[in-house]
Scaffold this active site. Structure first.
Site, short mmCIF file in Angstrom:
data_model
loop_
_atom_site.label_atom_id
_atom_site.label_comp_id
_atom_site.label_asym_id
_atom_site.label_seq_id
_atom_site.Cartn_x
_atom_site.Cartn_y
_atom_site.Cartn_z
N GLY A 73 0.78 -1.23 0.00
CA GLY A 73 0.00 0.00 0.00
C GLY A 73 0.81 1.28 0.00
N TYR A 74 2.14 1.20 0.16
CA TYR A 74 2.95 2.41 0.19
C TYR A 74 2.89 3.12 -1.16
CZ TYR A 74 5.17 1.01 4.62
OH TYR A 74 5.42 0.66 5.94
N GLN A 75 2.45 4.37 -1.09
CA GLN A 75 2.31 5.19 -2.30
C GLN A 75 1.46 4.47 -3.36
OE1 GLN A 75 3.21 8.27 -2.30
NE2 GLN A 75 4.61 8.34 -0.54
#
Length: 367
Positions: A73-75
């Site tokens: 889910g990062y960025q």
């Protein structure tokens, strides 16, 4: 001349970067500082442009780091996509960790279920352009999925060669202990570590999570070691340009200077930094690195940086060695009440055995 100075500085840092086995259930050799890549990319509306992220990555490796931590889910997936290019020719020399739970935005693409687990790992492998993930974390407890479902799913992925190790991030201690025991008794792939928020302001893991990890031989990765930047002291200046976390992140996961305890912690950091002629945040990182040296805990600190300047400041903390007195100062000013049942047990043993009994449970955190 400037280039020569920079090379000498990196050589010094590389010499002091230590490596450790991550917990007692692996033979995995990791650097004591990991690189968190939540700021790699800009799809959240803030973060590092690809060029800056590449520089941070290169500098971290140059300093001797080998442990990269990301999440699906990062960025919105951009972090993994950028990393795929960075790790391509270095894959065998890196420990690559990623997470699942929050990488989707639909009912069945979030949470800890086997369905989302399988979907997520396949998507991460594709974005990272790799055949396997070294360490796969369940990112966050959804409070619903049976722990047996998650642990068995991890075991299947290890047997398929898609992940090598598994662990839990942001789960309660009782669920992790249950998962670890279940895996051991059933002959499934072991749970090898936990990832938790831990710093001078956030010390509640001293109650259950850290004693559990030490007892079960789990490796521990600390995220937010500077409490979102508060432990650098930079937010004390409201006019500072360094307040991006408060503005861009809207205070997300920021442990601020909210009361007298936090003020005393930062004041103590400032005092020690002046004594040692180093930066305030470097003292906070040095405390975290040195605090557990006398225990059997295997800990690493995840650096979450946006640019080279922040990375350099954090790396230079490796050269900061605190005295026992300074560590004790920080321990005491940041100490928390252990609460029930720990205080009940300690008080009862005091009454039964007396102050000098070796059977007494310590009133301060053992971790």
């Amino acid at each position: 001349m400037q280039l020569l100075k920079e090379l000498l500085r990196l050589l010094i840092i590389k010499k002091v970067m230590k490596y450790k086995i991550f917990g007692s259930k692996t033979g995995l050799r990791v650097s004591e500082l990991a690189l968190g890549t939540g700021t790699f990319g800009t799809k959240w509306g803030y973060g590092s442009q690809p060029e800056e992220a590449q520089k941070v990555f290169d500098q971290y490796l140059e300093a001797g780091g080998n442990f990269i931590d990301t999440a699906d889910g990062y960025q919105l997936g951009e972090s993994e996509e950028l990393l795929s290019k960075m790790i391509a020719d270095k894959r065998q020399n890196l420990v690559l960790a990623t997470k699942y739970t929050m990488g989707g935005n639909e009912l069945l693409t979030t949470g800890n279920s086997r369905k989302n687990l399988i979907r997520s790992v396949e998507a991460s492998l594709k974005r990272l352009n790799t055949d396997y993930i070294d360490l796969y974390w369940a990112h966050l407890s959804d409070g619903q999925t049976p722990i047996e479902e998650i642990v068995r799913g991890f075991d299947d992925l290890v047997r398929d060669g898609k992940i090598l190790y598994a662990g839990f991030s942001n789960f309660p201690a009782w669920r992790i202990a249950n998962a670890s025991l279940m895996a051991d008794l059933r002959g499934w792939s072991p749970i090898v570590g936990i990832q938790i928020e831990y710093n001078l302001i956030e010390r509640t893991p001293d109650r259950e999570l850290l004693p559990m990890a030490e007892a079960l031989g789990l490796g521990v990765a600390f995220w937010s070691p500077l409490a979102g930047g508060s432990l650098t002291g930079k937010y004390r200046n409201p006019e500072s340009e360094e307040t991006f976390r408060k503005k861009e992140w809207n205070g997300y996961l920021l442990k601020g200077e909210e009361g007298s305890r936090e003020t005393a912690i930062i004041d103590t950091l400032v005092q020690i930094a002046e004594e040692k002629n180093v930066k305030v945040g470097q003292v906070a990182l040095a405390w975290l690195r040195q605090k557990h040296n006398q225990s059997s805990l295997s800990t690493v600190t995840i650096l979450g940086v946006k640019n080279l300047t922040q990375l350099d400041d954090n790396l230079e903390s490796l050269s900061v060695i605190l005295s026992n007195e300074q560590i004790q100062q920080l321990n005491e000013v940041s100490n928390i009440e252990l609460g029930s049942p720990h205080e009940v047990i300690a008080n009862s043993q005091q009454r039964i055995f007396g102050e000098n009994s070796g059977l007494m449970i310590q009133k301060t955190p053992v971790a």
